[in-house]
Design a protein around this motif. Structure first.
Motif, short mmCIF file in Angstrom:
data_model
loop_
_atom_site.label_atom_id
_atom_site.label_comp_id
_atom_site.label_asym_id
_atom_site.label_seq_id
_atom_site.Cartn_x
_atom_site.Cartn_y
_atom_site.Cartn_z
N ARG A 21 1.00 -1.32 -0.16
CA ARG A 21 0.01 -0.01 -0.01
C ARG A 21 0.75 1.26 -0.01
O ARG A 21 2.19 1.07 -0.08
N MET A 22 0.19 2.41 -0.24
CA MET A 22 0.91 3.54 -0.15
C MET A 22 0.55 4.32 1.24
O MET A 22 -0.28 3.85 2.12
N ALA A 23 1.30 5.22 1.70
CA ALA A 23 1.29 5.92 3.03
C ALA A 23 -0.02 6.72 3.06
O ALA A 23 -0.66 7.21 1.93
N ARG A 24 -0.67 6.90 4.15
CA ARG A 24 -1.75 7.87 4.42
C ARG A 24 -0.93 9.21 4.91
O ARG A 24 0.16 9.22 5.74
N PRO A 25 -1.58 10.60 4.53
CA PRO A 25 -1.14 11.86 5.15
C PRO A 25 -0.81 11.57 6.65
O PRO A 25 0.40 12.34 7.02
N ASP A 26 -1.62 11.16 7.49
CA ASP A 26 -1.60 11.25 8.90
C ASP A 26 -0.37 10.50 9.34
O ASP A 26 0.60 10.81 10.52
N GLU A 27 0.37 9.30 8.56
CA GLU A 27 1.25 8.79 8.85
C GLU A 27 2.88 9.60 8.71
O GLU A 27 3.42 9.24 9.54
N ILE A 28 2.60 10.43 7.85
CA ILE A 28 3.60 11.30 7.58
C ILE A 28 3.67 12.45 8.50
O ILE A 28 4.64 12.64 9.29
N ALA A 29 2.56 12.89 8.95
CA ALA A 29 2.26 14.16 9.62
C ALA A 29 2.77 13.81 11.23
O ALA A 29 3.33 14.53 12.05
N ARG A 30 2.58 12.42 11.48
CA ARG A 30 3.00 12.36 12.92
C ARG A 30 4.53 12.17 13.09
O ARG A 30 5.13 12.47 14.10
N ALA A 31 5.19 11.96 12.01
CA ALA A 31 6.60 12.00 12.15
C ALA A 31 7.11 13.37 12.34
O ALA A 31 8.16 13.73 12.81
N VAL A 32 6.58 14.33 11.21
CA VAL A 32 6.67 15.73 11.46
C VAL A 32 6.70 16.22 12.55
O VAL A 32 7.30 17.18 13.16
N ALA A 33 5.24 15.86 13.28
CA ALA A 33 5.08 16.47 14.68
C ALA A 33 6.08 15.97 15.75
O ALA A 33 6.70 16.84 16.62
#
Length: 252
Positions: A213-225
Motif C-alpha cells: 500500500r501507499m502511506a496515508r497523510p497522517d502517517e507522515i504528519a506524525r513523524a513531522v510532529a
C-alpha cells in the motif's frame, strides 16, 4: 508521550490539503497554534472552517510560496499574530516531474527558494524561541533514483542537503530535520490522479512497496510532529524516511 507542543506556535506551508493539511491537524491536536498558507484562497477558507469547527486553533492565508515578497510578508504577519514562532514546516512542492526547463525553474522557485525564504524570514523569531525547530519535507525521490529523477528528485535531494547544513550551522539554537515520505495517497492527490490516468505506473509504484500500500497523510504528519516537538530535543540533522520499506538503499 507528551510531545510538549501545547502552547507552541507553528507555521506550515501548503497546509490546506494532503500531507500539509495532516501536519496542521497533527500539530494542532498536540496543542499548538498553527498558521498555514496555500495558493488557493477557497481551499484555505474551507480548511480553516473545517479545522476551526473541530476545535483546532488555526489561521490560514492564501500565499504562493514562489512569490518571495508574499511569503516573507506572510511569515512576518503570522509571527506577529501568533506572538512568536517556534516551528516552521516547509511542505510545498511544485511536483514538477517531467524534465523541461519550465519544470526546472518551477522546482527551484517553489521547492528550494520557497524553503529557504521561509526559513530565513522566520529565523529571527525562531532564534528567540526556547525550542525552535525547522522541518522540511523532501521525498524518497531525493534519496534514490526513480521515475522522478529529473527536477523533482534533484531539488528534493537539495532540500535534504540544505536542511542538514542548517542543523550544523544552528546547532544549540535551532534544530533542523527533514522528513522524506514515500508514495502518499489521498483524495485529490497526485497518486489518485495517476491511478485514474496512468494505471500501469500506479500499479508499478504500488507493487514496489513490500507493504502492498501507499502511506496515508497522517502517517507522515506524525513523524513531522515528533521532529517539530521538544520531545525530539536532541534530534537535528536527520532525514527521517517514512516509506514502508519502499527504498532499498542503506542510509549511512
Amino acid at each position: 508521550m507528551d510531545l510538549g507542543l501545547a502552547g507552541r506556535r507553528a507555521l506550515v506551508t501548503g497546509g490546506s490539503r494532503g500531507i500539509g493539511r495532516a501536519i496542521v491537524e497533527a500539530l494542532a491536536d498536540e496543542g499548538a497554534t498553527v498558521a498555514f498558507c496555500a495558493r488557493s484562497a477557497d481551499g484555505v477558507e474551507k480548511a480553516v472552517a473545517e479545522l476551526s469547527a473541530s476545535g483546532r486553533a488555526v489561521r490560514g492565508a492564501a500565499v504562493d510560496v514562489a512569490d518571495g515578497d508574499a511569503l516573507r510578508s506572510w511569515v512576518t504577519s503570522a509571527g506577529e499574530e501568533l506572538g512568536g514562532i517556534d516551528v516552521v514546516v516547509a511542505n510545498v512542492s511544485a511536483l514538477a516531474i517531467p524534465s523541461s526547463e519550465e519544470n526546472w525553474e518551477a522546482s527551484f522557485r517553489t521547492d528550494v527558494l520557497g524553503t529557504v525564504r521561509l526559513v530565513e524570514a522566520a529565523m529571527p523569531a525562531l532564534e528567540a524561541s526556547d525550542a525552535a525547530a525547522i522541518v522540511t519535507i523532501s521525498s524518497v525521490s531525493g534519496r534514490e533514483i526513480d521515475f522522478a529523477a529529473g527536477p523533482y528528485g534533484t531539488v528534493k535531494g537539495a532540500i535534504v542537503h540544505y536542511t542538514q547544513g542548517l542543523a550544523h550551522q544552528l546547532a544549540g539554537r535551532v534544530r533542523a530535520n527533514t522528513v522524506s515520505p514515500g508514495n502518499v495517497y489521498f483524495p485529490g492527490g497526485v497518486w489518485e490522479s495517476i491511478e485514474a490516468n496512468n494505471p500501469d505506473l500506479y500499479a508499478h509504484a504500488l507493487g514496489l512497496n513490500p507493504t502492498g500500500r501507499m502511506a496515508r497523510p497522517d502517517e507522515i504528519a506524525r513523524a513531522v510532529a515528533f521532529l517539530a516537538s521538544p520531545a525530539a530535543s536532541f534530534v537535528s540533522g536527520t532525514n527521517l524516511v517514512v516509506d514502508g520499506a519502499l527504498t532499498r538503499g542503506v542510509q549511512l
